[in-house]
Design a protein around this motif. Sequence first.
Motif, PDB file in Angstrom:
ATOM      1  N   ALA A 119       0.820  -1.212   0.000  1.00 57.04           N
ATOM      2  CA  ALA A 119       0.000   0.000   0.000  1.00 57.04           C
ATOM      3  C   ALA A 119       0.854   1.262   0.000  1.00 57.04           C
ATOM      4  CB  ALA A 119      -0.933   0.002   1.206  1.00 57.04           C
ATOM      5  N   GLN A 120       2.040   1.187   0.553  1.00 58.14           N
ATOM      6  CA  GLN A 120       2.911   2.363   0.644  1.00 58.14           C
ATOM      7  C   GLN A 120       3.708   2.617  -0.637  1.00 58.14           C
ATOM      8  OE1 GLN A 120       5.214   2.791   4.359  1.00 58.14           O
ATOM      9  NE2 GLN A 120       3.858   1.269   5.277  1.00 58.14           N
ATOM     10  N   LEU A 121       3.724   1.655  -1.537  1.00 52.63           N
ATOM     11  CA  LEU A 121       4.454   1.814  -2.791  1.00 52.63           C
ATOM     12  C   LEU A 121       3.576   2.522  -3.813  1.00 52.63           C
ATOM     13  CD1 LEU A 121       6.018  -1.773  -3.048  1.00 52.63           C
ATOM     14  CD2 LEU A 121       7.112   0.308  -2.183  1.00 52.63           C
ATOM     15  N   ASP A 122       4.191   3.285  -4.707  1.00 49.95           N
ATOM     16  CA  ASP A 122       3.398   3.927  -5.756  1.00 49.95           C
ATOM     17  C   ASP A 122       3.128   2.931  -6.878  1.00 49.95           C
ATOM     18  OD1 ASP A 122       5.636   3.872  -7.526  1.00 49.95           O
ATOM     19  OD2 ASP A 122       6.325   5.804  -6.767  1.00 49.95           O
ATOM     20  N   ALA A 123       2.318   3.330  -7.826  1.00 51.88           N
ATOM     21  CA  ALA A 123       1.869   2.421  -8.885  1.00 51.88           C
ATOM     22  C   ALA A 123       3.043   1.804  -9.647  1.00 51.88           C
ATOM     23  CB  ALA A 123       0.942   3.155  -9.840  1.00 51.88           C
ATOM     24  N   ALA A 124       4.054   2.603  -9.943  1.00 50.06           N
ATOM     25  CA  ALA A 124       5.206   2.097 -10.700  1.00 50.06           C
ATOM     26  C   ALA A 124       5.985   1.060  -9.893  1.00 50.06           C
ATOM     27  CB  ALA A 124       6.113   3.256 -11.094  1.00 50.06           C
ATOM     28  N   GLN A 125       6.125   1.323  -8.588  1.00 52.57           N
ATOM     29  CA  GLN A 125       6.878   0.398  -7.737  1.00 52.57           C
ATOM     30  C   GLN A 125       6.155  -0.934  -7.537  1.00 52.57           C
ATOM     31  OE1 GLN A 125       7.128   3.219  -4.434  1.00 52.57           O
ATOM     32  NE2 GLN A 125       9.359   3.135  -4.548  1.00 52.57           N
ATOM     33  N   ARG A 126       4.834  -0.917  -7.644  1.00 53.20           N
ATOM     34  CA  ARG A 126       4.064  -2.145  -7.435  1.00 53.20           C
ATOM     35  C   ARG A 126       4.220  -3.127  -8.585  1.00 53.20           C
ATOM     36  NH1 ARG A 126      -1.650   0.560  -5.285  1.00 53.20           N
ATOM     37  NH2 ARG A 126      -0.829   1.360  -3.298  1.00 53.20           N
ATOM     38  N   ASN A 127       4.619  -2.620  -9.748  1.00 52.69           N
ATOM     39  CA  ASN A 127       4.809  -3.507 -10.891  1.00 52.69           C
ATOM     40  C   ASN A 127       6.095  -4.304 -10.720  1.00 52.69           C
ATOM     41  OD1 ASN A 127       2.495  -2.666 -12.300  1.00 52.69           O
ATOM     42  ND2 ASN A 127       3.578  -0.886 -13.141  1.00 52.69           N
ATOM     43  N   ASN A 128       6.023  -5.594 -10.921  1.00 47.76           N
ATOM     44  CA  ASN A 128       7.210  -6.461 -10.865  1.00 47.76           C
ATOM     45  C   ASN A 128       7.935  -6.358  -9.524  1.00 47.76           C
ATOM     46  OD1 ASN A 128       6.859  -7.379 -13.541  1.00 47.76           O
ATOM     47  ND2 ASN A 128       7.907  -5.576 -14.349  1.00 47.76           N
ATOM     48  N   LEU A 129       7.169  -6.425  -8.434  1.00 50.29           N
ATOM     49  CA  LEU A 129       7.768  -6.329  -7.106  1.00 50.29           C
ATOM     50  C   LEU A 129       8.370  -7.665  -6.677  1.00 50.29           C
ATOM     51  CD1 LEU A 129       8.255  -4.622  -4.532  1.00 50.29           C
ATOM     52  CD2 LEU A 129       6.068  -5.523  -3.670  1.00 50.29           C
ATOM     53  N   VAL A 130       9.612  -7.615  -6.224  1.00 54.23           N
ATOM     54  CA  VAL A 130      10.320  -8.789  -5.708  1.00 54.23           C
ATOM     55  C   VAL A 130      10.611  -8.542  -4.231  1.00 54.23           C
ATOM     56  CG1 VAL A 130      12.392 -10.235  -5.903  1.00 54.23           C
ATOM     57  CG2 VAL A 130      11.364  -9.224  -7.957  1.00 54.23           C
ATOM     58  N   VAL A 131      10.259  -9.492  -3.380  1.00 53.53           N
ATOM     59  CA  VAL A 131      10.432  -9.333  -1.934  1.00 53.53           C
ATOM     60  C   VAL A 131      11.447 -10.345  -1.421  1.00 53.53           C
ATOM     61  CG1 VAL A 131       9.294  -9.312   0.310  1.00 53.53           C
ATOM     62  CG2 VAL A 131       8.045  -8.532  -1.715  1.00 53.53           C
ATOM     63  N   SER A 132      12.457  -9.845  -0.720  1.00 51.29           N
ATOM     64  CA  SER A 132      13.494 -10.705  -0.139  1.00 51.29           C
ATOM     65  C   SER A 132      13.276 -10.798   1.365  1.00 51.29           C
ATOM     66  CB  SER A 132      14.885 -10.138  -0.438  1.00 51.29           C
ATOM     67  OG  SER A 132      15.894 -11.000   0.052  1.00 51.29           O
ATOM     68  N   VAL A 133      13.213 -12.019   1.864  1.00 49.63           N
ATOM     69  CA  VAL A 133      12.843 -12.264   3.252  1.00 49.63           C
ATOM     70  C   VAL A 133      13.978 -12.969   4.005  1.00 49.63           C
ATOM     71  CG1 VAL A 133      11.124 -13.298   4.780  1.00 49.63           C
ATOM     72  CG2 VAL A 133      10.454 -12.558   2.482  1.00 49.63           C
ATOM     73  N   PRO A 134      14.512 -12.347   5.073  1.00 51.54           N
ATOM     74  CA  PRO A 134      15.499 -13.056   5.905  1.00 51.54           C
ATOM     75  C   PRO A 134      14.805 -14.240   6.575  1.00 51.54           C
ATOM     76  CG  PRO A 134      14.839 -10.991   6.949  1.00 51.54           C
ATOM     77  CD  PRO A 134      14.193 -11.013   5.596  1.00 51.54           C
ATOM     78  N   SER A 135      15.338 -15.439   6.402  1.00 49.67           N
ATOM     79  CA  SER A 135      14.587 -16.644   6.752  1.00 49.67           C
ATOM     80  C   SER A 135      15.332 -17.557   7.711  1.00 49.67           C
ATOM     81  CB  SER A 135      14.238 -17.422   5.475  1.00 49.67           C
ATOM     82  OG  SER A 135      13.463 -16.622   4.598  1.00 49.67           O
ATOM     83  N   GLY A 136      14.653 -17.866   8.827  1.00 56.06           N
ATOM     84  CA  GLY A 136      15.192 -18.805   9.808  1.00 56.06           C
ATOM     85  C   GLY A 136      14.229 -19.955   9.995  1.00 56.06           C
ATOM     86  N   ASN A 137      13.096 -19.666  10.664  1.00 57.30           N
ATOM     87  CA  ASN A 137      12.063 -20.685  10.850  1.00 57.30           C
ATOM     88  C   ASN A 137      11.015 -20.650   9.741  1.00 57.30           C
ATOM     89  OD1 ASN A 137      11.544 -22.857  12.474  1.00 57.30           O
ATOM     90  ND2 ASN A 137      10.304 -21.753  13.952  1.00 57.30           N
ATOM     91  N   PHE A 138      11.140 -19.676   8.820  1.00 59.35           N
ATOM     92  CA  PHE A 138      10.372 -19.552   7.591  1.00 59.35           C
ATOM     93  C   PHE A 138       8.895 -19.184   7.779  1.00 59.35           C
ATOM     94  CE2 PHE A 138      14.188 -21.089   5.793  1.00 59.35           C
ATOM     95  CZ  PHE A 138      14.164 -20.768   4.451  1.00 59.35           C
ATOM     96  N   GLY A 139       8.535 -18.655   8.953  1.00 56.70           N
ATOM     97  CA  GLY A 139       7.182 -18.168   9.143  1.00 56.70           C
ATOM     98  C   GLY A 139       6.929 -16.900   8.350  1.00 56.70           C
TER      99      GLY A 139
END
Length: 425
Positions: A229-249
Amino acid sequence: MNLYNIIDNSEQVSFQQAVKQGLGRGQGLFFPETITPLDNIDELLAMNLVDRSAEVLSHLIGDELSKEAIHGIVANAFTFEAPVKKVTDQISALELFHGPTLAFKDFGGRFMAQCLAQFNDDGKITILTATSGDTGAAVAHAFYGMENINVVILYPKGKISPLQEKLFCTLGGNITTVAIEGTFDDCQAMVKKAFDDQELKQAIGLNSANSINISRLLAQICYYFEAFAQLDAAQRNNLVVSVPSGNFGDLTAGLLAKALGLPIKRFIAATNENDTVPRYLAEGTWSPKPTIATLSNAMDVSQPNNWPRIEELFKVKGWSLSELGYGKLSDEETKSVLKDLDKLGYLCEPHGAIAYSELTKQLKDDETGLFLCTAHPAKFKESVEAILGRDIFIPEALASRADLDLLSKEFPVDFAKVRELLMSL
């Protein structure tokens, strides 16, 4: 909301049962029977965090709780922001450390506490959870002072940061903390063993506040919608999210948000040297190794509990695991990335730095990147200051507890002693 046990599909429970029970038979995780995509994403994105989260959770939970009840639970739980901060022209950080214990676990811990308060019929409840750092503080503070609820937290002695330890091991009251002379995986194994002990479960009203509890997982879905919701329209296109993962919740919650219709292009699972999942995705063999202590201690997990949920979701949705990005970082590489981020004017800590690094490696020119910052850098004051060569600010939430005495008990890796403690409460 109906859920089933991934290991034993014949065990089916309501949301309330899943929250109060924690784990299913055979240590099986509960998973939603149906995940119906939302049809009003644009409307939701225009709402504030609390109103939007209440709508998303009402959609998932169904008529088991009224919309008014869910809105009240969310309003009491989500009393802080989750801002998106620009780091480079192409990459932003989702800061999840603005809650009372300065970590993303505040979302899930506080939501679960509010749910249990709603569901509790004045019976005795004992929360048993394992922590590799941040869960302990979030759970302890969320349940502190609640009537008829005892909380017991197991954590690996000497393997969490001093300020992380101070934040939840100085409370007392209905919060009991135990430093285990082993690894997080040892702590987690004892939690699972307790759930297999039917006499113990019934005697103390056993529950868990790890991300194995479905309520915590559902709460975490909400901040992916908030970030989008905080990203503008251009940023929402092709969004890739990187998640630091330990227990993977955290990654599980993000993937559930995508299953609900949030148009995130893809995810990256970023780990430290405890790289069971990256090796599995690369080689196709599940082969956990002994847990290694690292700078990013909250990710020092070799047998991530939530991975079965991710595999179940991919199976249900017909997705391919080949679409999931992955990577790992050594401590030396993590130090270098922290310095790089500092030069960019962004103060980070080891977990977020790992997610940022993998994002920079895998992000394409036409994509926008978002990485999750799961804890305040001050929780890792000693290591971050040593790496950056300067002092960092300590928020009041930490400063107020820094000089208090630790109240933890110390146990070997011995389930019998943990069981004895639980029965004595």
